[in-house]
Design an enzyme around this catalytic site. Sequence first.
Site, PDB file in Angstrom:
ATOM      1  N   ARG A  62      -6.526  -7.780  -0.006  1.00  0.00           N
ATOM      2  CA  ARG A  62      -7.737  -6.959  -0.137  1.00  0.00           C
ATOM      3  C   ARG A  62      -8.177  -6.837  -1.581  1.00  0.00           C
ATOM      4  O   ARG A  62      -9.360  -6.673  -1.864  1.00  0.00           O
ATOM      5  CB  ARG A  62      -7.512  -5.593   0.524  1.00  0.00           C
ATOM      6  CG  ARG A  62      -7.388  -5.739   2.059  1.00  0.00           C
ATOM      7  CD  ARG A  62      -6.816  -4.508   2.727  1.00  0.00           C
ATOM      8  NE  ARG A  62      -5.539  -4.065   2.180  1.00  0.00           N
ATOM      9  CZ  ARG A  62      -4.341  -4.544   2.519  1.00  0.00           C
ATOM     10  NH1 ARG A  62      -4.250  -5.479   3.440  1.00  0.00           N
ATOM     11  NH2 ARG A  62      -3.244  -4.084   1.974  1.00  0.00           N
ATOM     12  N   GLU A  99       6.654   1.270  -1.268  1.00  0.00           N
ATOM     13  CA  GLU A  99       7.158   2.450  -0.569  1.00  0.00           C
ATOM     14  C   GLU A  99       8.017   2.044   0.627  1.00  0.00           C
ATOM     15  O   GLU A  99       8.747   2.856   1.172  1.00  0.00           O
ATOM     16  CB  GLU A  99       6.017   3.393  -0.145  1.00  0.00           C
ATOM     17  CG  GLU A  99       5.011   2.821   0.817  1.00  0.00           C
ATOM     18  CD  GLU A  99       3.836   2.114   0.155  1.00  0.00           C
ATOM     19  OE1 GLU A  99       2.781   2.055   0.786  1.00  0.00           O
ATOM     20  OE2 GLU A  99       3.981   1.577  -0.957  1.00  0.00           O
TER      21      GLU A  99
END
Length: 174
Positions: A62, A99
């Site tokens: 993206r 994460e």
Amino acid sequence: MTEQLDLAALIRDVPDFPTEGIVFKDVMPLIADPAAFRETVDRLAAWAGPRAPDLILGAEARGFIFGGALAYALGCGFVTARKPGKLPWETIEARYDLEYGTDSLEVHVDAVTPGARVIVLDDVLATGGTAGAKIELVERLGGVVVGALFVIELTFLHGRDRIAGTDVHALIAY
């Protein structure tokens, strides 16, 4: 003055992606909406333009979409940061934590010339790992990071802390 679109209304939450417990912020509905995509790029350009970048550096996938559009809007170059083994020439690599795991990015060794003014851009600032890796790559090549720019910031993950000292901006904060 025209009213700004509510870009956050076009961000879709996808629970348990890519792993259980993660709520993924999906920007694809925003990108698919012509008015929202244009306004997103315009807002990114409004922040980036005064910093006079020579290059926008975006990571796949993206970051390519927003980064290429932003580079076009500003009339500057675009550099791709890719997963290992995807670039066809000599590269340098930076590893980082996500994460939900670890990863790395590569750029061509000649992608950023010494002294080039670079904005690192991505769709989401989460833990700051990807942004930190892109900053590291730019600086190792002698470039000057003049900002880190995001469509979304997940403030509860404190990604800004990982890239402290960098001018950071996000259009949408959660």
